[in-house]
Enzyme design. Structure first.
Site, PDB file in Angstrom:
ATOM      1  CG  ASP A  58       2.422   3.037  -5.005  1.00 55.22           C
ATOM      2  OD1 ASP A  58       2.433   3.807  -5.994  1.00 55.22           O
ATOM      3  OD2 ASP A  58       1.634   2.087  -4.890  1.00 55.22           O
ATOM      4  NE  ARG A  77      -0.183   4.913  -4.811  1.00 54.28           N
ATOM      5  CZ  ARG A  77      -1.161   4.266  -4.207  1.00 54.28           C
ATOM      6  NH1 ARG A  77      -2.166   4.946  -3.668  1.00 54.28           N
ATOM      7  NH2 ARG A  77      -1.151   2.959  -4.129  1.00 54.28           N
ATOM      8  CG  ASP A  90      -0.114  -3.051   3.689  1.00 50.81           C
ATOM      9  OD1 ASP A  90       0.537  -3.923   4.288  1.00 50.81           O
ATOM     10  OD2 ASP A  90      -0.364  -3.107   2.468  1.00 50.81           O
ATOM     11  CB  SER A 118      -1.478  -6.374  -3.489  1.00 46.40           C
ATOM     12  OG  SER A 118      -1.356  -4.969  -3.505  1.00 46.40           O
TER      13      SER A 118
HETATM   14  N1  ARG Z   1       2.775  -1.363 -10.622  1.00 46.47           N
HETATM   15  C1  ARG Z   1       1.910  -0.240 -10.519  1.00 46.47           C
HETATM   16  C2  ARG Z   1       2.664   1.033 -10.254  1.00 46.47           C
HETATM   17  O1  ARG Z   1       3.769   0.990  -9.791  1.00 46.47           O
HETATM   18  C3  ARG Z   1       0.796  -0.439  -9.524  1.00 46.47           C
HETATM   19  C4  ARG Z   1       1.214  -0.528  -8.076  1.00 46.47           C
HETATM   20  C5  ARG Z   1       0.104  -0.809  -7.097  1.00 46.47           C
HETATM   21  N2  ARG Z   1      -0.518  -2.076  -7.355  1.00 46.47           N
HETATM   22  C6  ARG Z   1      -1.116  -2.873  -6.483  1.00 46.47           C
HETATM   23  N3  ARG Z   1      -1.653  -3.934  -6.965  1.00 46.47           N
HETATM   24  N4  ARG Z   1      -1.155  -2.642  -5.216  1.00 46.47           N
HETATM   25  O2  ARG Z   1       2.175   2.110 -10.507  1.00 46.47           O
END
Ligand code: ARG
Length: 390
Positions: free
Chosen positions: A121, A92, A12, A169
């Site tokens: 995110d 994050r 990405d 992912s």
């Molecule tokens: N579901 C988790 C969250 O919202 C992880 C998100 C990222 N996961 C990923 N496999 N890219 O914090």
């Protein structure tokens, strides 16, 4: 236009790095924040320059992440919806803060991230940037330009962007590994063994249990097996030894902030051990009233962090409440790790409220006659009302 991009080196953000130059004529500065993911940061930097970055920053935020974010999450027993230790969610706001610092220093007109319009995110990054960089534009090309993985893969191939072919992912940091997409999107099926990297299958874990002793001081873990360890070192150590015993796999149907339900598989060995130990020590040292109240506070804290509301003042207020209680959450907890399970098998604390002399079945100084009047008054209204029931 000068854009600072939160750059992981993945598909990405690599595509975005090129697109920002191509479509907006932007000068792009990339920032990779090390929160303990096992990546080759030299390789990521090289890739960024190869794809046209004007400058690149690699920022080591591991210690800060472990001390100020992860250990806070331990104090708050942070499990979103009772199961997810917030590994991705916690990192994050810290990543955003580091990117924001670079944006300020570089006098950027915009910051960019690679989040989709479907996930949590985007909320975490957007709100952190809005809080920290008022007036600076936020670009989220995947969301704004409707990019998808298939298109990205083709674009990458055409522009010589190297990608490791990935069926899933994956997001990784010190506190956990999150896996989404691919074969696990069929929620009726057991996840294939190939998705796991930090934990062995419990069926293949050693036949002998492993005992660990974790010592806490004021709610924060300080020693493992009598040895003082820094936060990063301790988390890494526990991920390794607990993962080797199959501890820390979570398969969760999750309530995303945007309303969607998703399925995510987590590998969180250290988190599983430390939160189990910490909760047990609270159970020993806090009063029933404090424990009950803190449970609600913990759940609210985890929800705020999950939903990207790190900068909401309530988060700090909830922590202030917890700090006040945690002064007494000191002592040590003995855990047994065996074929994927972790159980607390012993504990001790100078502030423990367990009183052997009062509770024991053997000779005890507890004056049982005190209970007679207590029971009478304790149930007064309940009994009276039952007798007068309509
Ligand atoms: N579901 C988790 C969250 O919202 C992880 C998100 C990222 N996961 C990923 N496999 N890219 O914090």
């Amino acid at each position: 236009m000068r854009v600072v991009l939160a750059y992981s080196g993945g598909l990405d953000t690599s595509v975005i790095l090129k697109l920002l130059q191509e479509r907006l004529g932007a000068e792009v500065i990339t920032v990779t924040v090390d929160v303990g993911q096992e990546d080759d940061f030299g390789e990521i930097e090289e890739k960024a320059y190869r794809l046209g970055a004007k400058a690149h920053y690699t920022i080591d935020a591991k210690e800060e992440f472990a001390r100020d974010y992860v250990f806070k999450a331990v104090m708050m027993n942070a499990l979103y919806d009772g199961g997810y230790p917030l590994s991705t969610a916690l990192a994050r706001p810290l990543i955003a803060e580091k990117v924001a610092q670079v944006a300020k220093k570089e006098g950027a007109d915009a910051v960019a991230h690679g989040c989709t319009g479907k996930g949590n995110d985007q909320i975490r990054f957007d709100l952190a940037f809005k809080a920290l960089l008022p007036g600076v534009k936020i670009l989220a090309p995947v969301r704004e330009w409707g990019l998808n993985r298939e298109w990205e893969a083709q674009y990458a191939a055409k522009h010589g962007i190297p990608v490791k072919s990935k069926a899933y992912s994956i997001d990784e940091n010190l506190w956990g590994r999150s896996v989404e997409g691919g074969a696990i999107e069929d929620i009726s099926l057991e996840p294939p063994e190939e998705i796991f990297a930090w934990t062995v299958s419990p069926a293949k874990a050693p036949n002998e249990p492993l005992y660990l002793e974790v010592e806490f001081s004021a709610g924060a873990p300080e020693k493992v097996n009598g040895e003082k360890m820094g936060p990063v070192e301790m988390i890494r150590y526990l991920n390794k030894v607990a993962g080797a015993h199959g501890v820390g796999r979570v398969d969760m149907i999750e309530n995303r902030t945007v309303g969607l339900k998703s399925r995510e598989i987590y590998e969180v060995p250290a988190a599983t051990v430390l939160i189990a130990a910490h909760k047990d020590l609270e159970r020993l040292t806090l009063t029933k009233r404090s424990m009950d109240f803190k449970e609600a506070v913990d759940a609210e804290w985890a929800k705020l962090v999950y939903q990207g509301l790190w900068f909401e003042p309530l988060r700090e207020a909830l922590e202030a409440f917890a700090y006040r209680l945690e002064a007494r959450v000191s002592g040590s907890v003995r855990l047994k790790l065996f074929k994927g399970s972790v159980s607390v098998v012993g504990r001790s604390s100078p502030y423990g409220l367990y009183d052997f002399d009062l509770i024991s079945y053997f000779k005890s100084s507890f004056d049982q006659r005190l209970a007679i009047g207590f029971v009478e008054l304790f149930g007064l209204q309940a009994v009276a009302s039952y007798r007068k029931r309509p």
